[in-house]
Structure formats: structure tokens, C-alpha cells
Design a protein around this motif. Structure first.
Motif, short mmCIF file in Angstrom:
data_model
loop_
_atom_site.label_atom_id
_atom_site.label_comp_id
_atom_site.label_asym_id
_atom_site.label_seq_id
_atom_site.Cartn_x
_atom_site.Cartn_y
_atom_site.Cartn_z
N SER A 275 33.88 15.32 17.25
CA SER A 275 32.49 14.98 17.55
C SER A 275 32.22 13.55 17.10
O SER A 275 32.90 13.02 16.23
CB SER A 275 31.54 15.93 16.81
N LEU A 276 31.21 12.95 17.72
CA LEU A 276 30.97 11.53 17.45
C LEU A 276 29.53 11.20 17.80
O LEU A 276 29.02 11.62 18.84
CB LEU A 276 31.92 10.69 18.32
N SER A 277 28.86 10.46 16.91
CA SER A 277 27.57 9.88 17.26
C SER A 277 27.74 8.37 17.12
O SER A 277 27.91 7.87 16.02
CB SER A 277 26.47 10.39 16.33
N ARG A 278 27.71 7.66 18.26
CA ARG A 278 28.03 6.23 18.21
C ARG A 278 26.95 5.41 17.50
O ARG A 278 27.17 4.27 17.16
CB ARG A 278 28.21 5.68 19.63
N LEU A 279 25.77 6.00 17.31
CA LEU A 279 24.67 5.24 16.71
C LEU A 279 24.39 5.69 15.27
O LEU A 279 23.38 5.29 14.70
CB LEU A 279 23.40 5.41 17.55
N LYS A 280 25.29 6.53 14.70
CA LYS A 280 24.94 7.13 13.40
C LYS A 280 24.73 6.07 12.31
O LYS A 280 23.86 6.23 11.47
CB LYS A 280 26.00 8.14 12.96
N ASP A 281 25.51 4.98 12.35
CA ASP A 281 25.36 3.97 11.29
C ASP A 281 24.02 3.26 11.37
O ASP A 281 23.59 2.61 10.42
CB ASP A 281 26.52 2.95 11.35
N LYS A 282 23.31 3.38 12.53
CA LYS A 282 22.00 2.72 12.67
C LYS A 282 20.88 3.56 12.03
O LYS A 282 19.79 3.06 11.81
CB LYS A 282 21.66 2.51 14.15
N GLY A 283 21.16 4.85 11.79
CA GLY A 283 20.08 5.73 11.35
C GLY A 283 20.23 6.24 9.92
O GLY A 283 19.48 7.10 9.50
N ILE A 284 21.24 5.71 9.21
CA ILE A 284 21.46 6.23 7.84
C ILE A 284 21.41 5.10 6.83
O ILE A 284 21.41 3.93 7.21
CB ILE A 284 22.82 6.98 7.74
N GLY A 285 21.36 5.47 5.55
CA GLY A 285 21.38 4.47 4.49
C GLY A 285 20.05 4.41 3.76
O GLY A 285 19.16 5.22 3.98
N LYS A 286 19.92 3.43 2.87
CA LYS A 286 18.74 3.31 2.02
C LYS A 286 17.48 3.14 2.88
O LYS A 286 17.48 2.39 3.84
CB LYS A 286 18.91 2.10 1.11
N GLY A 287 16.44 3.89 2.52
CA GLY A 287 15.19 3.79 3.27
C GLY A 287 15.15 4.68 4.50
O GLY A 287 14.09 4.91 5.07
N LYS A 288 16.33 5.16 4.95
CA LYS A 288 16.35 6.05 6.11
C LYS A 288 16.79 7.45 5.69
O LYS A 288 16.11 8.43 5.96
CB LYS A 288 17.29 5.48 7.18
N THR A 289 17.98 7.54 5.06
CA THR A 289 18.40 8.84 4.50
C THR A 289 18.57 8.64 2.99
O THR A 289 17.65 8.84 2.23
CB THR A 289 19.69 9.34 5.17
N ARG A 290 19.77 8.14 2.59
CA ARG A 290 19.98 7.83 1.17
C ARG A 290 21.11 6.83 1.09
O ARG A 290 21.99 6.78 1.96
CB ARG A 290 20.33 9.13 0.40
N GLU A 291 21.13 6.04 0.02
CA GLU A 291 22.08 4.92 -0.09
C GLU A 291 23.54 5.35 -0.02
O GLU A 291 24.40 4.63 0.48
CB GLU A 291 21.82 4.17 -1.40
N ASP A 292 23.86 6.58 -0.50
CA ASP A 292 25.26 7.01 -0.57
C ASP A 292 25.73 7.69 0.72
O ASP A 292 26.88 8.13 0.80
CB ASP A 292 25.44 7.99 -1.74
N HIS A 293 24.86 7.78 1.75
CA HIS A 293 25.17 8.59 2.93
C HIS A 293 26.44 8.12 3.64
O HIS A 293 27.34 8.91 3.92
CB HIS A 293 23.97 8.58 3.90
N ALA A 294 26.53 6.81 3.92
CA ALA A 294 27.68 6.30 4.69
C ALA A 294 28.99 6.54 3.93
O ALA A 294 30.00 6.97 4.52
CB ALA A 294 27.50 4.82 4.99
N ASN A 295 28.99 6.26 2.62
CA ASN A 295 30.20 6.45 1.81
C ASN A 295 30.65 7.91 1.81
O ASN A 295 31.83 8.21 2.05
CB ASN A 295 29.93 6.03 0.36
N THR A 296 29.71 8.83 1.54
CA THR A 296 30.11 10.25 1.46
C THR A 296 30.55 10.76 2.83
O THR A 296 31.48 11.56 2.92
CB THR A 296 28.95 11.14 0.95
N MET A 297 29.89 10.29 3.89
CA MET A 297 30.27 10.71 5.25
C MET A 297 31.73 10.34 5.54
O MET A 297 32.52 11.18 5.99
CB MET A 297 29.34 10.03 6.25
N ASN A 298 32.09 9.08 5.25
CA ASN A 298 33.47 8.63 5.50
C ASN A 298 34.47 9.43 4.66
O ASN A 298 35.55 9.80 5.13
CB ASN A 298 33.60 7.14 5.19
N GLN A 299 34.11 9.69 3.41
CA GLN A 299 35.02 10.43 2.52
C GLN A 299 35.20 11.87 2.97
O GLN A 299 36.30 12.41 2.94
CB GLN A 299 34.48 10.38 1.08
#
Length: 456
Positions: free
Chosen positions: A347-371
């Protein structure tokens, strides 16, 4: 006064040829009046000189060539729109079927819509919380995105669609949110499931439902998604609402296109579908998005069942080119009893990096997702190795990864169709699972986030 023609030359299945017509245009609506006064509707498919080829919305049974009259109405298919549509159930051509009154329209809109000028499009950037961890945490849906769900026959995509329609919300804004739910070519039982689910959970209050059943004519199936998107455009760009459009099942729509194309004796393309299938699907999908200067937006989740679970079939293949990613349901996970059976790796969402992170979800979202992606992929590899070589061949760290993969499927992906998890819950489940692995393995996460969020 509309001109009447008594020059029906031939009726073949859903198609009818009318001769000696004047001023008739492509896609124009018409009415056929039978000898007994019954009125049936049709639409112009082709104009050749003074001949018009029309397609019937109802059956052709009982049409007598010499006693029937045809009138052309000078307009295409239109939908009567107003805010009263919310909470209502319509058939595939926009007529109420819930026992309520007719809609008193603010206006009537052509169902083919107006294409969004590419220069006026705004980039999707706000997180939509579906309450489903496998989507929110790993393949995030962003406002204005087109994110299809690829399913197979017998997989629970209907329950997933109902769950998303029920739970979806835009975080951090007080703007109005609506769901336009469009069912194309489904059985009566499925229609009943959706209507009952929406009413039982109260989700119907902010929803507009369009129901086209399997026994309705093919030409209505082609109109239904356009009806739904017209309603969505009205709510989004005239009433400033965030609208989530769910269409199920696009495969039934494409099959109806194929049926009409074959009746018109067009040259078939791949697997018998018309050569313009890509263009036709794009005219639907590209109506989603955000416009500059408008508060509202349309986010689209088309659901399609892949014939024989084949991703290379023309319908999922072309859909993948037009949309921004895909959520894939897995038969293997379904057999294990994991609900929803979302296969997160392909599965893939090509725009996911545009909707996550500080102020949108949480600062650690991208790191934990990749891990989580990396650890799950390695865990699946370890499990495959154990099947071939036996558990004894695995190293201690491989065993940890195999244990992680099982726990990930059971706790993160599997949550049932009634659980609504906010993004904080999803992220903390992710951290809890990552604590199965030694800290030295968490190479994709900043140390500051490990210190702050890792459960002790």
C-alpha cells in the motif's frame, strides 16, 4: 413546445435509433412516450446527420416502433442540489428513495461538472483522521487526495468503506465535514447494510447516499458516480464543506462502460474494455481536489475489486496511474482473521509526507512510520526464512523481528471495524511495538524521540 418524433427505426437491447431529427446534441436527454402514456427516459449517445442513437435508462420491453413518440429535452442529465440533501438517500439518478419529500433545489447542475483548472488547484496538505491505524499511521490520507482501495471479491471492503465514512474527520479545524457515499452496481443486501449502518451510527446526518443496484440499467451505473461528485462539488465549493467521497465499486462502473461500448459496436481495447477507459476514469477522479480561494475540498476514496486479485488488470492499473497511491487489502491477512486486512507494505499514499509531522499529527510520526515499515518488512523476511530452514536457523535478532511482525499484525493492523483510534493512540501503539526490538535496531528514529516517547 418540444418537437415530437414518431420516426423510431430500430430498438436493439438498450439502444434505439431515431431518424429525421433536427438540432439534437450528444448527451442530450430525451423522453419516450409509449402508446399507453408511460414515459421512459433516454440519452443521446451518437448523432450522425439526421440520425440519433439513444440509450434507454429503463428497459426496452413494450416499445412499439410505430406508436411510440420521442421528445428531446435540450439539456443533459442534471442534479437538483440544496443543503437538504444531507441525511438523504437517492437512487442512481438522484431521485429520493428514502420515503422523504422531493428536494427543493437551490439550483440544477449538469452532472458532468466543470474541470478544475490545473493552475487553480491547491496542494493537498491537511491530515484526515480515518481512525484506522494502518491508514493514519502508515499510509496517511490528506485532504484533497485521491486514494483508492484495491480489494478482491469476498474481502470486507464494504465494512471498511462504512467505517471510514463513519469515522473520518479533519483535525484542528472547525470546518464542516460531509460524506458523499456512492454505491455502484451493488446487491440489495449490500445497499441495506450501508443504509442501516449509516442510520444506526448517526453518520447519515452528515452524509448524502446514492444507491445504484445491480438490477438497475447499465447507463444509470455510468451516471451515478457523476451524480455523487456533482453533489460533492456543490457542498465543497459553494457551501465551504470538506467532503469525503466514497465510491464502491468502480469495477461495476467499468463493466457498465464495457457493456455500453459493446452495444455501440466500438472497437474493444484491453480485455474488452473501451480504449477510452483511462480518459473516462480520469473525468471522475480528477474532480477531486482543492481549489485556491475556496475553503472546501473534495477527497476521493474509490473502491475497486480486482478481478482474480490481479493488480495488472486494466481497472486497477489505470486507476493507479491517475490517483495518488492505493490501499491494498490482502486475502492472506483476511484468512488470518485480521480486520481490516490492509497489507501495509504494497500500500502507498504518495502524499503522506505532506500531511504528517509537527502541527499536523506529531513530530515523531515520520520517523516511527519509516521504522515500522522497515521492521515489519524484515520480520516478514525472517518468518519466510523460518518456513524454509526451520526456527533453529534464525539468529536471536531475527526471532525478535519475527515476533515483532506477528505482534504488528495482531495489535496495529487488526483493530476491528468498530474501533476508532485517534492519531495519538496509533502512534503510542507503534512505540509499544517498537519496544520489542533493542534500541540499537531503531536506526531510523532520532535519539531525541526515543528518549521522549519510548515506553520505559
Amino acid at each position: 413546445m418540444l418537437k415530437e418524433y414518431r420516426s423510431i427505426y430500430e430498438v436493439a437491447g438498450p439502444l434505439m435509433l431515431v431518424q429525421d431529427v433536427e438540432g439534437v446534441t450528444y448527451n442530450e436527454l430525451g423522453e419516450i412516450e409509449l402508446a399507453n402514456g408511460e414515459i421512459r427516459r433516454c440519452k443521446v449517445l451518437e448523432v450522425d446527420g439526421s440520425n440519433a442513437l439513444v440509450q434507454l435508462f429503463e428497459s426496452s420491453v413494450g416499445i412499439n416502433l410505430s406508436n411510440s413518440k420521442v421528445r428531446f429535452l435540450g439539456r443533459g442529465l442534471e442534479l437538483a442540489v440544496s443543503m437538504d440533501m444531507l441525511g438523504r438517500v437517492f437512487d442512481g439518478l438522484g431521485k429520493p428513495i428514502d420515503g422523504g419529500p422531493e428536494i427543493i433545489p437551490d439550483k440544477r447542475l449538469d452532472i458532468n461538472g466543470v474541470p478544475i483548472n490545473p493552475a487553480a488547484r491547491d496542494y493537498p496538505s491537511e491530515f484526515i483522521q480515518t481512525g484506522i491505524s494502518a491508514i493514519d499511521g502508515l499510509n496517511t490520507l490528506v485532504r484533497g487526495q485521491k486514494l483508492p482501495i484495491f480489494s478482491g471479491s469476498g474481502l470486507p471492503h464494504a465494512q471498511l468503506a462504512a467505517q471510514i465514512a463513519r469515522q473520518a474527520k479533519v483535525l484542528g479545524t472547525d470546518s464542516k465535514f460531509a460524506v458523499v457515499f456512492c454505491a455502484v452496481g451493488i446487491t440489495f443486501e449490500e445497499a441495506d447494510f450501508f443504509i442501516t449502518d449509516f442510520k444506526k451510527t448517526g453518520a447519515i446526518d452528515r452524509a448524502v447516499l446514492f444507491m445504484n443496484l445491480a438490477n438497475d440499467p447499465a447507463v444509470e451505473r455510468i451516471a451515478t458516480p457523476r451524480m455523487a461528485l456533482t453533489a460533492a462539488e456543490y457542498l465543497a465549493f459553494e457551501k465551504d464543506m470538506h467532503v469525503l467521497v466514497i465510491i464502491t465499486d468502480i469495477t461495476n462502473y467499468a463493466d457498465a462502460l464495457r457493456e455500453v461500448s459493446a452495444a455501440r459496436k466500438e472497437v474493444p481495447g484491453r480485455r474488452g474494455y473501451p480504449g477510452y477507459l483511462y480518459t473516462d476514469l480520469a473525468t471522475l477522479y480528477e474532480r477531486a481536489g482543492r481549489k485556491r480561494g475556496f475553503e472546501g475540498s473534495i477527497t476521493l476514496i474509490p473502491i475497486l475489486t480486482m478481478p482474480e486479485d490481479d493488480k495488472t488488470h486494466p481497472i486497477p492499473d489505470l486507476t493507479g496511474y491517475i490517483t495518488e497511491g492505493q490501499i491494498i487489502l490482502s486475502r492472506e491477512l483476511h484468512k488470518k482473521g485480521i480486520t481490516p486486512p490492509i497489507d501495509v507494505l504494497p500500500s502507498l499514499s504518495r502524499l503522506k509526507d505532506k500531511g504528517i509531522g509537527k502541527g499536523k499529527t506529531r513530530e515523531d510520526h515520520a520517523n516511527t512510520m519509516n521504522q515500522l515499515f522497515a521492521a515489519y518488512a524484515r520480520g516478514k523476511e525472517a518468518k519466510e526464512l523460518a518456513i524454509i530452514l526451520g526456527d533453529a536457523a534464525l539468529t536471536d535478532i531475527d526471532r525478535m523481528y519475527a515476533k515483532f511482525a506477528d505482534a504488528f499484525e495482531a495489535e496495529y493492523v487488526s483493530q476491528g471495524f468498530d474501533t476508532d483510534r485517534d492519531i495519538e493512540t496509533t502512534l503510542s501503539i507503534g512505540w509499544k511495538l517498537l519496544s520489542i526490538l533493542p534500541v540499537s535496531e531503531l536506526k531510523r528514529i532520532d535519539q531525541k524521540y526515543i528518549d521522549k516517547y519510548m515506553p520505559r
